[in-house]
Design an enzyme around this catalytic site. Structure first.
Site, PDB file in Angstrom:
ATOM      1  N   ARG A  85      35.201  37.142  36.405  1.00 55.26           N
ATOM      2  CA  ARG A  85      36.339  36.276  35.844  1.00 55.26           C
ATOM      3  C   ARG A  85      37.311  36.399  36.830  1.00 55.26           C
ATOM      4  NH1 ARG A  85      36.284  40.447  31.076  1.00 55.26           N
ATOM      5  NH2 ARG A  85      34.174  39.938  30.221  1.00 55.26           N
TER       6      ARG A  85
ATOM      7  N   SER B 146      71.708  32.254  47.406  1.00 54.22           N
ATOM      8  CA  SER B 146      72.906  33.276  47.223  1.00 54.22           C
ATOM      9  C   SER B 146      73.875  32.246  47.171  1.00 54.22           C
ATOM     10  CB  SER B 146      72.794  33.645  48.774  1.00 54.22           C
ATOM     11  OG  SER B 146      74.117  34.169  49.180  1.00 54.22           O
TER      12      SER B 146
ATOM     13  N   ARG C 158      22.948  58.662  42.933  1.00 52.56           N
ATOM     14  CA  ARG C 158      24.235  58.645  42.444  1.00 52.56           C
ATOM     15  C   ARG C 158      25.315  59.260  43.364  1.00 52.56           C
ATOM     16  NH1 ARG C 158      24.463  58.681  36.827  1.00 52.56           N
ATOM     17  NH2 ARG C 158      23.050  56.999  37.317  1.00 52.56           N
TER      18      ARG C 158
END
Lengths: 449, 449, 449, 449
Positions: free
Chosen positions: A121, A277, A316
């Protein structure tokens, strides 16, 4: 941490931020658990009647997030408390189904596949948000294909380029970066499913069948094998994201420099709270440039950690794996902010072509001395021409006038260029006429040659 | 992002996490604004009657966090929307006071001083959490000062060390790291107050007076000058934090290796959800080690970004500054997790001194061949002794017996060691007798020599 | 690799480059071996008559560098082939002495202590080369204490600073960086001597005596214990070097920006081959700035590797240690180049104070609008003054004139400032009068407050 | 710097080291200059009679390397002194030809194209050296497809894998890494030729013709446009190299752990100077593993610098570009060392299948408790089966016997498995029977599915 300067949470788009919340992560993990139950049923491993109870419990809102987070740290992985809570929830509704929760999977299967889904996604969001930026860059490149501006090397003025050429360079790098990102995503975003040690032994002879079904349910490709400690594909994806961030940083660096009051060739769009500004109306802070440069600052270090973490132990890892997911999230949070801020800035960029011309003009033709030399050399010989141009340049510098005017008064130049020397000099000192193959380079880049 | 593996939010202690929430950041910024008003009044620049309305409005709960975060990204800094919201709040209560909000300061003054205050608390938390870890390490070093274990170089066995020596090394590195962290904090955590461009020009002749008062109100040291784009002190502080993290990673690496089933010399404490396994009771996952190694993986990249960001433009940087605060927060979030997990692991570490001895024993005395050689050399001459020991070692390897036993049957050894050769060999092959200056090194490290 | 852009070998000073050649490294390792023999003799462990033969063989020129380098890679450390070659050399001259070569030491003792000795010289070189840079920066700060120039935030113009303030900021950061470097060197550069596993067991009861003698011979401090796998002190030293590099990068970034043709406030000194151009005499490439920025680019990544490498296994690491020495060398090679190039650039910096003034002037007083506002507010009230100044600014922008001139024609301003309003406005719009506490900040920084 | 631990110069293969010497770099730059003259002649821009003199002078041996290196630092790029020296050389032979040296090119064209040519050779060397490594890994995977060994997660024992599966994972990651490297090289290694500011304006209408001819002469692809400050392709190439290095590091980490004396499942090949020990014949230092891990430590930081350097200014960068070439060289020097050391280590790896079996056996069947549970669950129901297995495991732990033997005495197990329970248990506790889809995963990875 959206108030701590311009970090990942601060700069990310809302959609990208939503993608990586704990709620979204938990829901994605639960989506994987639900898909696993379905896949197990399709492969004939899990009783079909167990699936509804499991699927029904796979809603993030049912769980105590803080308890899960606390458990995740104690266990070293979020999957353990998630599976424990999910199992309790299922057991309450259908005790027989509880035994089929997480069946055949290991903690890392769930965490990695969820990460893959989130990254899918995330990549889609980046590509989507980049589309208008690409469009705006292309438009700039076309519109200003013949707008001369100073070429600047080592921050010093050189012969002219066109603003379109600069924009086309930004465009092409971004285009390449997105192509690389998509290709890397296509390679990397594959199912993780290997069971305890990557053999799917717990599923006996049904391992591949469940794996294939799971891949199909999640619409993910099935890789050749589980990849618990082979992280090269995810590292390559992150690399592509970071390289893209570098190309965005290049745009931001250029526009930030061009916005300097002394240069003022472009300005980011204004609007409420965008760094104007009231007492200094000439001032426009390069906010998008700043955001993008802050992103470009952070990305390489995030990637360095991911790459260092590739050195993983056996089946792992201790640390190298666990450090990865949050770093990947940070990379895409940051990248989304850079894309969005550049899309806004480039989409509304105010380009002052006149100022670009003035900045060339202020240098009184000196950046075109090379062109004069190239014109005189075939007539006078290279050495003589070189000496002459040096004297003319010195003369222009001494007199504070333009090189063209000094050249026009030089008998040698008059002789070399012949009767129409005035018009010839006008043409020679027109910066628009000395941009070489810029037009070709623009076209080739926009065409993706 | 507490569920994405073991990232900064996941591993941080609750106290450290609370320190860096947006609420905490906003409150700290408001604390600085309130202090600024008080300091202005003390210096005679701000009317004292404006102070209460300002101070009263400096409560984070009054503000819409999402609006401020959105405004922060648009403005490129959180201070702009914070000051705008604060001014509105003050104006509603006391219109005259509104003009004195943020008087004399620039956005970066507030953001940086707030960061400094947050870092001060963060450093204090780390030091506080490290105290029990230091204590536990000292206790280990003392308790196991004479517990022999294999020395291991390049992951291969060598002559013995003591476990106390290993623990003393961990202790001393941590102690040095904390000393460095405190010293760096002492240097770095100073007031930021310079006004728009670092001159305090807006305060005219009163600049230093306000600065001194503000430093006093906030209990911060006043530096020689504002340091908007001179970030060396904060970079040095972060460096100290990351070096400390590296020393913690070293502990985690060692303990993780010692917990291997084939080694099993230590074990992290267990407890609910701490990585035990009902079907594999021999198994104890090194969760704390994993957390700490995940931290150690991330820290160097965070620091690299901070250091690259030191190259800042003029009086306020584009990107280099803005990337800093979230990175600093991540560094301390991560560090807190490493300290806490090691404090728990070392505090409850199960040490199996017998297993340490067994692991030496399994090598059948070979790791002490060097000692035998040193004993024989003065008698036989170095070359002859060397040849003899090589033959004995080969003999022990071939026979599958201990080097001691092979030596005991060697006439040359018997002759060299004399009548009591059996007892002499027993002594030579006692690993506890071959730990050299380990005791001295432990004592010196614990004493902080 | 001196021709591959501006890498470590390309930018280093000759002296620094000489320090890290293989010849120098080998000689330093041999120096340590010679010192070890002497120390052993002093401690009564090595026969004094063995020392001359060993010392005599400790000359790098005696050895085949290529063979040693090849052996170093095979062995994983240079010490092994060095000791082998040294032993052969000694044996040829004095067979009895050969047995005392490297006595009591482990490979890493020699490699690390040699590295420490090289780093000691490297730090000294940096400090020595930085002295003229510090001097030049101090001189700039003093000479231009009152030279106004634009303050620039986010690359946009703001109220004025002085060039002296900018230079003082550079000076103070460099000063702090050197102080940190020296302090870190003082902590880090200590003897490494632990024998095989850090216990000095091979020396029996004489370990500490030899260690003390060796430290004395080499004029190094004796640490509390060997530190084979505790690299925090060296990592902290490298951190200090890299932070210093960042501060140099800041100088280079500022001067590079100030050299832009559109700004042209300073120029690096010229000279043969220094980036001038015969056809573009206005052009001066910022070579020193480029060198320094190339250095600042490389340093953080080098440090990140060192810090990641701190996670070391047991008593000797696999990889983390071995990667360190070349990275340390690169850091100091790079740093020497940055210091030297900045010393040259700042020492000969051409400062164009008039251009600084012109760049303020080109903004037609707008950067001083804040000052006008502060002057009018006490008379007119803040809100009214603010509105008035906004109108004046808009008027000046519309008319293309200066804010001073627009203000001078405003009845409100005339009334507020009274009869001498013209002179008052002249004073208000003199940038030199609006630099606040710049002078104080310069003095404090030069004084090292 | 081949003696400073295991840095880029120390670990590189001879061929790779030779590729990046100053001599090689200079020759490659001269090759580009010679090709430019030829291309100019082919395009009708340069008089053909000028080519021989130029080509003849393009031999590195003609030049004073130290003078060029010194000039390179002064100029900020090696091209300037190279072109100056080359022009002098040509002028001496053929004054007319001297004017055509470097015609139409800018310094960066030469430096970048030379870098591209060097990188092309570097990539080819890596691929070439990797071929035997790939071959050896494939052979290991096939030979040990059915050799059971412990699966290890978080450094703790789990159910069995096969050594072939581990090797196939190494193989597939390496294969993917090489594919990525080649693809990135194919994209990145294109001609750089743009003239002063990337427009080829100095060549008028002939720019593209010269560019096409030059690309052809050098056998490089012609990109869409010059890419002086768009470095994404080179950054992506470096990323691919570093990801590959990470995958090599993973192999090294695994083998290093498997070589531990307590595990001893594999050993790197020995040989003279390869880390054996005469007094400790059981010891084999993991030299190749150490080299590779040292490489993996350095690569991420090198890449981080390259990526940070992508943020380049306008048409030629200050620092970001110049830092790149040496970093690229270091990456490939390091990578070559990792490939070569792994090729040697894996090519000669001694695999001890019996030790692998013993390490499973030492755990007394506990790593197969999961399998027993899966066998009993369909008979007894999952909950009851789970409780039973827990009791059996506890019993085995208490008795110090195997789980199989405890199970064999359990009436519930006997009842569940029926009369042939003994044989059934033997089969259940055969680790070779519990490797699930390992064979499929090996085949798929070797087949590159």
């Amino acid at each position: 941490m959206r108030l701590l300067g311009l970090g990942p949470q601060a700069v990310a788009t809302d959609a990208m931020r939503a993608l990586w919340t704990d709620h979204a992560t938990l829901q994605t993990m639960l989506d994987v658990e639900a898909a696993l139950a379905r896949a197990g049923a399709e492969a004939g491993v899990v009783p079909p009647e167990a699936v509804p109870a499991i699927a029904d419990a796979c809603r993030a809102g049912l769980y105590d997030m803080d308890a899960i987070a606390t458990g995740a740290l104690r266990a070293g992985t979020p999957t353990i408390p998630v599976v424990a809570a999910l199992t309790r929830q299922v057991r309450a509704a259908d005790p027989a189904a509880a035994g089929w929760v997480h069946f055949g999977a290991t903690s890392q299967d769930i965490a990695d596949t969820a990460l893959v889904l989130q990254l899918r996604r995330a990549v889609a969001l980046v590509c989507q948000d980049a589309a208008p930026l690409l469009h705006a860059l292309r438009a700039l490149a076309e519109r200003h294909a013949a707008t001369p501006m100073l070429g600047r090397t080592l921050l010093q003025p050189g012969p002219p380029v066109t603003f379109g050429l600069k924009a086309a360079g930004w465009f092409a790098a971004l285009q390449r970066g997105l192509d690389r990102l998509r290709a890397a995503a296509d390679e990397a975003l594959v199912l993780q499913f290997g069971g305890a040690v990557g053999t799917l032994a717990g599923l006996g002879a049904d391992g591949m069948a469940v794996a294939e079904a799971l891949a199909q349910v999640l619409d993910l490709k099935l890789p050749a094998a589980p990849w618990h400690t082979q992280r090269d594909r995810l590292a390559a994806l992150a690399s592509a994201a970071v390289v893209l961030g570098g190309s965005l940083g290049k745009i931001a660096r250029d526009t930030g420099l061009m916005m300097q009051a002394e240069v003022m060739e472009v300005a980011e769009p204004g609007g409420a709270g965008r760094g104007g500004s009231s007492t200094m109306p000439h001032k426009r802070n390069p906010v998008a440039s700043t955001v993008t440069l802050a992103v470009a600052n952070r990305l390489p270090g995030l990637l360095a950690g991911l790459l260092a973490g590739m050195v993983q132990e056996h089946e792992r890892a201790t640390g190298g794996w666990q450090a990865e997911a949050a770093a990947q999230a940070d990379i895409f949070l940051l990248l989304s902010g850079a894309v969005a801020s550049q899309a806004e800035a480039i989409g509304g960029l105010r380009v002052d072509a006149a100022a670009m011309g003035d900045n060339i003009g202020r240098l009184r033709g000196l950046v075109l001395a090379e062109r004069l030399l190239l014109r005189l050399a075939p007539v006078l010989g290279r050495d003589e021409a070189h000496g002459l141009v040096e004297r003319l340049v010195a003369g222009a510098a001494a007199a504070g006038t333009t090189l063209r005017d000094v050249a026009a008064e030089s008998p040698e130049v008059q002789a070399a260029l012949g009767p129409g020397f005035g018009a010839a000099l006008d043409a020679l000192f027109d910066p628009a006429g000395y941009t070489g193959s810029a037009g070709t380079f623009i076209r080739r880049q926009l065409d993706g040659i």
